[in-house]
Scaffold this active site. Structure first.
Site, PDB file in Angstrom:
ATOM      1  N   MET A   1       9.383 115.928 -13.036  1.00  0.00           N
ATOM      2  CA  MET A   1       9.932 116.199 -11.698  1.00  0.00           C
ATOM      3  C   MET A   1      11.448 116.034 -11.717  1.00  0.00           C
ATOM      4  O   MET A   1      12.081 115.892 -10.679  1.00  0.00           O
ATOM      5  CB  MET A   1       9.306 115.258 -10.661  1.00  0.00           C
ATOM      6  N   GLY A   2      12.039 116.027 -12.911  1.00  0.00           N
ATOM      7  CA  GLY A   2      13.480 115.897 -13.009  1.00  0.00           C
ATOM      8  C   GLY A   2      13.926 114.456 -12.866  1.00  0.00           C
ATOM      9  O   GLY A   2      13.139 113.526 -12.994  1.00  0.00           O
ATOM     10  N   ASN A   3      15.236 114.286 -12.623  1.00  0.00           N
ATOM     11  CA  ASN A   3      15.835 112.952 -12.569  1.00  0.00           C
ATOM     12  C   ASN A   3      15.469 112.213 -13.861  1.00  0.00           C
ATOM     13  O   ASN A   3      14.958 111.099 -13.845  1.00  0.00           O
ATOM     14  CB  ASN A   3      15.395 112.197 -11.324  1.00  0.00           C
ATOM     15  N   LEU A   4      15.733 112.877 -14.991  1.00  0.00           N
ATOM     16  CA  LEU A   4      15.236 112.445 -16.287  1.00  0.00           C
ATOM     17  C   LEU A   4      15.846 111.128 -16.757  1.00  0.00           C
ATOM     18  O   LEU A   4      17.010 110.838 -16.503  1.00  0.00           O
ATOM     19  CB  LEU A   4      15.510 113.530 -17.332  1.00  0.00           C
ATOM     20  N   HIS A   5      15.013 110.364 -17.451  1.00  0.00           N
ATOM     21  CA  HIS A   5      15.446 109.093 -18.048  1.00  0.00           C
ATOM     22  C   HIS A   5      15.023 109.080 -19.513  1.00  0.00           C
ATOM     23  O   HIS A   5      14.445 110.060 -20.020  1.00  0.00           O
ATOM     24  CB  HIS A   5      14.871 107.905 -17.273  1.00  0.00           C
TER      25      HIS A   5
ATOM     26  N   GLY B   1      12.649 107.727 -21.120  1.00  0.00           N
ATOM     27  CA  GLY B   1      11.224 107.952 -21.368  1.00  0.00           C
ATOM     28  C   GLY B   1      10.880 109.432 -21.438  1.00  0.00           C
ATOM     29  O   GLY B   1      10.125 109.863 -22.311  1.00  0.00           O
ATOM     30  N   HIS B   2      11.452 110.219 -20.523  1.00  0.00           N
ATOM     31  CA  HIS B   2      11.232 111.667 -20.566  1.00  0.00           C
ATOM     32  C   HIS B   2      11.762 112.248 -21.875  1.00  0.00           C
ATOM     33  O   HIS B   2      11.106 113.069 -22.518  1.00  0.00           O
ATOM     34  CB  HIS B   2      11.969 112.368 -19.413  1.00  0.00           C
TER      35      HIS B   2
END
Length: 102
Positions: A26-30, A32-33
């Protein structure tokens, strides 16, 4: 990295791929993604990540509109992580009819 927004464009971007690897987000990547992207990349011949904020994943009292949308930053992170195709569709492209809770 190709950035595509429609299903026909996604199909065209993957036309030569026999085995794409896919990480939905869902975006707002960190981090972990990005770890998932790095792990999935060797499993396919094209690395595809989707960014789609799906209103159906939010309860009626949760604020869908305030979810962070950071597409430009996310695209830069994905390119650095080796993503081949970023699929960032509009809601109307995936759900032609309005989606609501019943």
């Amino acid at each position: 990295m190709h950035i595509v927004h429609t299903l026909p464009d996604l199909r065209a971007a993957l036309a030569a791929s026999a085995k794409p690897a896919f990480v939905p987000t869902m975006g707002n990547l960190h981090d972990g993604h990005l770890a998932l992207v790095r792990q999935a990349k060797p499993l396919g011949d094209a690395m595809v990540v989707s960014i789609f904020v799906n209103r159906l994943q939010f309860l009626p009292h949760e604020d869908f509109d305030s979810y962070p949308r950071t597409l430009e930053m996310d695209a830069a992170k994905l390119q650095a992580a080796g993503c081949d195709v970023l699929f960032a569709p509009r809601e109307q492209d995936l759900y032609p009819e309005p989606q609501t809770f019943k």
